[in-house]
Design an enzyme around this catalytic site. Structure first.
Site, PDB file in Angstrom:
ATOM      1  CG  HIS A 245     150.100 -60.846  64.854  1.00  0.00           C
ATOM      2  ND1 HIS A 245     150.188 -60.183  66.056  1.00  0.00           N
ATOM      3  CD2 HIS A 245     150.670 -62.044  65.045  1.00  0.00           C
ATOM      4  CE1 HIS A 245     150.804 -60.954  66.936  1.00  0.00           C
ATOM      5  NE2 HIS A 245     151.100 -62.092  66.358  1.00  0.00           N
ATOM      6  CB  CYS A 246     146.575 -63.576  66.534  1.00  0.00           C
ATOM      7  SG  CYS A 246     148.262 -64.187  66.306  1.00  0.00           S
ATOM      8  CB  ILE A 247     142.169 -61.817  68.104  1.00  0.00           C
ATOM      9  CG1 ILE A 247     143.038 -62.382  69.224  1.00  0.00           C
ATOM     10  CG2 ILE A 247     140.706 -62.014  68.471  1.00  0.00           C
ATOM     11  CD1 ILE A 247     142.822 -61.712  70.559  1.00  0.00           C
TER      12      ILE A 247
ATOM     13  CB  VAL B  25     143.882 -62.598  60.908  1.00  0.00           C
ATOM     14  CG1 VAL B  25     144.317 -63.441  59.711  1.00  0.00           C
ATOM     15  CG2 VAL B  25     144.028 -61.112  60.602  1.00  0.00           C
ATOM     16  CG  ASP B  26     144.906 -66.478  64.030  1.00  0.00           C
ATOM     17  OD1 ASP B  26     145.399 -65.860  63.070  1.00  0.00           O
ATOM     18  OD2 ASP B  26     145.544 -66.778  65.049  1.00  0.00           O
TER      19      ASP B  26
END
Length: 452
Positions: free
Chosen positions: A283-285, A287-288
């Site tokens: 959910h992070c790498i 997308v962020d």
């Protein structure tokens, strides 16, 4: 008039400060997923009264019954919450009216063109504005672009008719969850935060200090906290892209990237190891960095380096598929009509999360080439619906109790390594192609392994 306004501002601030100091404030957590549920547990353990809200009624029923719906969160956590009189799970947003603090832990994905999708956050902020009372602290924990808290959130919350800094308070505190990490718990991870104004920052700092976090780090503004979160994960994305690209380069030179990494890792300073793989997920790498590049384009500042890293990482599932094709070609077989088993489809080891998982891209690419694809993942018994891969929804993990269960496949691809694979003993004697994207399958099995 000015004196009265200042007095009321102080009254709201001091009233909430007193409640936080005494832990008599009621805290509402909006979104009970991988971020929200551990946060609920941490605040509850610190003796706050907590209301957990989620639109998914099945989560509410499970929490009420003491059932954990997230693989790496122990059953004991859900059971302790279900038995507590100071925790209330609900799918009724109106229940949050009684909260003094509201914390948003909601998904912030990207759209089809990698643009930020803030719909979950902003729609919830709009609902908060309709129920918020004077003296409320709102904290956003979801990843976002710089300025989202002090512009977009403020604009929506101001629809309440209340005034920021006197009637209500607003801060940003990025989540730093690491699903599957058994050595560090939520309350042990340094809690970063920044207020939209000084009063908001002070109250948010007090909330997390009283809320059980061992190390609370307050920065000068919400924007600094937003940028720090983006830097943390963009740093990882860029460095993973570097080793992914080097894996391809070294392979063309007949050099083993894993041995190179082991060798470089002997240097006691100036080097931090990142491992290559089949792509990036979670959910992070993945997308962020796009939240940063999107905002940078708005300001006219180029982010070519970050965008290039994203392109390199996005190519990696295709590299794995090419390795499968090459392995099958070596034994005069085509991908079309071949039976292929994927080992591990979660985005990382020992979790049940398939968000942005590269395994799903590999799977669909192989299907497009005509392969018959199955998967085995002890953490993902059934593929849940995803926005990008709807045709995989409902597929079920096949059983693997011994080597005989692999015999019907032409190729096995290790995409994600789980501890439960137990040294891959089920592969012993397998005669088909084995593609290992994690350098995890031992040579001692006596099978031919292609490190992709």
């Amino acid at each position: 008039m000015g004196t009265n306004a200042a007095s009321f501002k102080a009254e709201c601030f001091l009233g909430l400060k007193e409640k936080l100091d005494s832990r008599t404030a009621t805290v509402g957590v909006i979104g009970l997923g991988y971020v929200g549920l551990p946060l609920v547990h941490t605040l509850h353990n610190a003796e706050f009264s907590v209301i957990g809200y989620d639109t998914d009624s099945s989560k509410i029923k499970k929490l009420s019954s003491g059932i954990s719906y997230i693989q790496h969160i122990p059953l004991e956590v859900a059971q302790s919450l279900s038995l507590s009189t100071s925790f209330t799970p609900t799918d009724n947003f109106e229940t949050l009216k009684q909260c003094d603090v509201l914390i948003l832990c909601l998904p912030t994905p990207v759209g089809s063109h990698n643009e930020p999708d803030m719909s979950f956050v902003l729609s919830s902020a709009k609902r908060i504005a309709s129920i918020m009372t004077k003296g409320t602290l709102v904290v956003l924990e979801s990843t976002t672009y710089p300025g989202a808290t002090d512009t977009d959130m403020v604009e929506v919350l101001n629809e309440s008719g209340l005034t920021l800094g006197s009637d209500y308070f607003l801060a940003y505190s990025p989540e730093r969850e690491d699903p599957g990490n058994v050595t560090m718990h939520t309350h042990e991870i340094p809690k970063l935060l920044g207020g939209v104004d000084a009063s908001s920052g002070a109250l948010a700092e007090l909330l997390y200090r009283q809320g059980g976090f061992l190390n609370v780090v307050r920065v000068s503004s919400a924007r600094v906290a937003e940028c720090a979160k983006l830097l943390e994960n963009t740093y990882r994305a860029v460095n993973i892209a570097l080793v992914n690209e080097l894996k391809t380069v070294f392979s063309s030179m007949h050099v083993n990237i894993w041995e190179v990494l082991d060798a470089a890792g002997t240097k006691p300073f100036g080097f931090q190891r990142f491992n290559p793989g089949p792509g990036i997920g979670g959910h992070c790498i993945p997308v962020d960095p796009f939240y940063l590049t999107w905002k940078a384009k708005e300001t006219g500042a180029p982010c070519g380096f970050i965008e290039l890293a994203a392109l390199v990482n996005a190519k990696m599932p295709g590299v794995v598929v090419e390795s499968v094709q090459g392995a099958l070609n070596e034994v005069c077989k085509s991908v079309k009509g071949s039976k292929i088993l994927l080992l591990g489809i979660a985005y990382k080891g020992n979790v049940d999360d398939i968000r942005e998982a590269p395994a799903l891209v590999i799977w669909e690419n192989l299907l497009d080439l005509g392969a018959d694809v199955k998967y085995h993942d002890p953490f993902v018994p059934v593929v849940c619906p995803t926005r990008k891969h709807p045709r995989l929804s409902g597929e079920r993990s096949v059983g693997l109790d011994g080597s005989a269960d692999c015999a019907g496949f032409d190729a096995v691809v290790l995409v994600t390594n789980h501890d439960r694979f137990e040294e891959f003993r089920f592969l012993r004697g397998f005669e088909g192609a084995v593609i290992d994207t994690r350098n995890a399958i031992p040579e001692s099995l006596g099978i031919t392994i292609i490190r992709a």
